[in-house]
Design a protein around this motif. Structure first.
Motif, PDB file in Angstrom:
ATOM      1  N   GLY A 100       0.660  -1.514   0.142  1.00 51.58           N
ATOM      2  CA  GLY A 100      -0.061  -0.230   0.063  1.00 51.58           C
ATOM      3  C   GLY A 100       0.515   1.470   0.274  1.00 51.58           C
ATOM      4  O   GLY A 100       0.139   2.429  -0.004  1.00 51.58           O
ATOM      5  N   HIS A 101       2.189   0.710   0.285  1.00 49.85           N
ATOM      6  CA  HIS A 101       2.728   2.130   0.102  1.00 49.85           C
ATOM      7  C   HIS A 101       3.554   2.626  -1.402  1.00 49.85           C
ATOM      8  O   HIS A 101       4.674   3.521  -1.758  1.00 49.85           O
ATOM      9  N   GLY A 102       2.949   1.924  -2.891  1.00 54.16           N
ATOM     10  CA  GLY A 102       3.540   2.064  -3.771  1.00 54.16           C
ATOM     11  C   GLY A 102       5.336   1.918  -3.472  1.00 54.16           C
ATOM     12  O   GLY A 102       5.926   0.596  -3.362  1.00 54.16           O
ATOM     13  N   TYR A 103       5.844   2.785  -4.587  1.00 54.18           N
ATOM     14  CA  TYR A 103       7.288   2.416  -4.926  1.00 54.18           C
ATOM     15  C   TYR A 103       7.905   2.474  -3.640  1.00 54.18           C
ATOM     16  O   TYR A 103       8.873   1.708  -3.572  1.00 54.18           O
ATOM     17  N   LYS A 104       7.692   3.090  -2.631  1.00 52.46           N
ATOM     18  CA  LYS A 104       8.772   3.379  -1.683  1.00 52.46           C
ATOM     19  C   LYS A 104       8.415   2.649  -0.624  1.00 52.46           C
ATOM     20  O   LYS A 104       9.809   2.162  -0.291  1.00 52.46           O
ATOM     21  N   GLY A 105       7.318   1.406  -0.782  1.00 52.31           N
ATOM     22  CA  GLY A 105       7.261   0.551  -0.101  1.00 52.31           C
ATOM     23  C   GLY A 105       7.805  -1.085  -0.653  1.00 52.31           C
ATOM     24  O   GLY A 105       7.758  -1.659  -0.186  1.00 52.31           O
ATOM     25  N   ALA A 106       8.026  -0.768  -2.083  1.00 49.35           N
ATOM     26  CA  ALA A 106       8.977  -1.846  -2.574  1.00 49.35           C
ATOM     27  C   ALA A 106      10.069  -2.666  -2.701  1.00 49.35           C
ATOM     28  O   ALA A 106      10.694  -1.302  -2.056  1.00 49.35           O
ATOM     29  N   SER A 107      10.526  -3.295  -2.967  1.00 49.34           N
ATOM     30  CA  SER A 107      11.718  -3.674  -1.960  1.00 49.34           C
ATOM     31  C   SER A 107      12.547  -3.950  -3.647  1.00 49.34           C
ATOM     32  O   SER A 107      12.034  -3.230  -4.195  1.00 49.34           O
ATOM     33  N   GLY A 108      13.469  -3.496  -3.132  1.00 48.10           N
ATOM     34  CA  GLY A 108      14.986  -3.026  -4.172  1.00 48.10           C
ATOM     35  C   GLY A 108      14.154  -3.232  -5.470  1.00 48.10           C
ATOM     36  O   GLY A 108      14.658  -3.050  -6.396  1.00 48.10           O
ATOM     37  N   GLY A 109      14.022  -4.872  -5.772  1.00 47.07           N
ATOM     38  CA  GLY A 109      14.301  -5.802  -6.964  1.00 47.07           C
ATOM     39  C   GLY A 109      13.032  -4.980  -7.628  1.00 47.07           C
ATOM     40  O   GLY A 109      12.260  -5.043  -8.990  1.00 47.07           O
ATOM     41  N   GLN A 110      11.814  -4.798  -6.995  1.00 44.75           N
ATOM     42  CA  GLN A 110      10.590  -4.907  -7.925  1.00 44.75           C
ATOM     43  C   GLN A 110      10.790  -3.249  -8.224  1.00 44.75           C
ATOM     44  O   GLN A 110      10.603  -2.984  -8.865  1.00 44.75           O
TER      45      GLN A 110
END
Length: 195
Positions: A100-110
């Motif tokens: 739910g935090h989008g890009y900022k909450g995504a893993s490095g790979g994502q």
């Protein structure tokens, strides 16, 4: 006689104020028209929005190919402020990752897969905007950083697909990665010399 002087002075002041008002009204109209053309809802934003729609569509196509997840990229010709309102900056909204935090909450790979999808979309958009049959060469310099094994395989497959219609040059320091990639020609440079 004093009243006549006062009336004459007042009439001159009124004439001057009317001239100032007319000039200010003209400037206001120019500013209103400028805002209409250049503002967040003007012609400039419309043209930018149309280009960004194309970029968004292409980025979503690529992210589906290389992520295997339900990631959705939205690109806006403005940024929504947390305090309300908007600013004149391109906005990127990513959903489907990051809890739910989008890009900022995504893993490095994502994040890297999203970044690569945007790069591929920009390459496609640049090719389309030139209207040339020759698609031009695309360069990828260390784009595989932060990708896991599945990400490397997915991006490699995307580059192989892209390599069917255009030259693709991948620059990497990873010998293992270089060996994994399909290639027509391979150039190894060590200490500035071709090996």
């Amino acid at each position: 006689e004093a009243a006549e002087v006062t009336i004459r002075t007042a009439s001159q002041n009124i004439s001057k104020l009317e001239e100032d008002y007319t000039a200010a009204a003209r400037k206001l109209k120019v500013l209103e028209h400028s805002q209409k053309v250049l503002g967040l809802k003007g012609v400039r934003a419309h043209v930018l929005g149309t280009a960004l729609e194309g970029l968004e569509s292409l980025a979503n196509m690529w992210v589906r190919k290389i992520s295997g997840e339900e990631i959705q990229i939205e690109i806006k010709p403005y940024t929504e402020k947390k305090t309300g309102g908007t600013s004149d900056a391109i906005g990127l909204v990513v959903s489907g990752v990051g809890g739910g935090h989008g890009y900022k909450g995504a893993s490095g790979g994502q994040r890297r897969r999203i970044d690569v999808s945007l790069l591929l979309a920009l390459a496609d958009l640049a090719q389309a905007s030139h209207g040339k049959e020759d698609p031009g060469t695309i360069f990828f310099d260390e784009v595989f950083d932060s990708l896991d094994v599945e990400g490397i395989e997915a991006v490699s497959a995307a580059l192989a697909e892209m390599g069917q219609t255009r030259p693709v040059i991948v620059i990497t320091h990873s010998t293992k990665l270089a060996e994994q990639l399909e290639y027509t020609a391979r150039l190894h440079i060590d200490k500035g010399k071709v090996v």
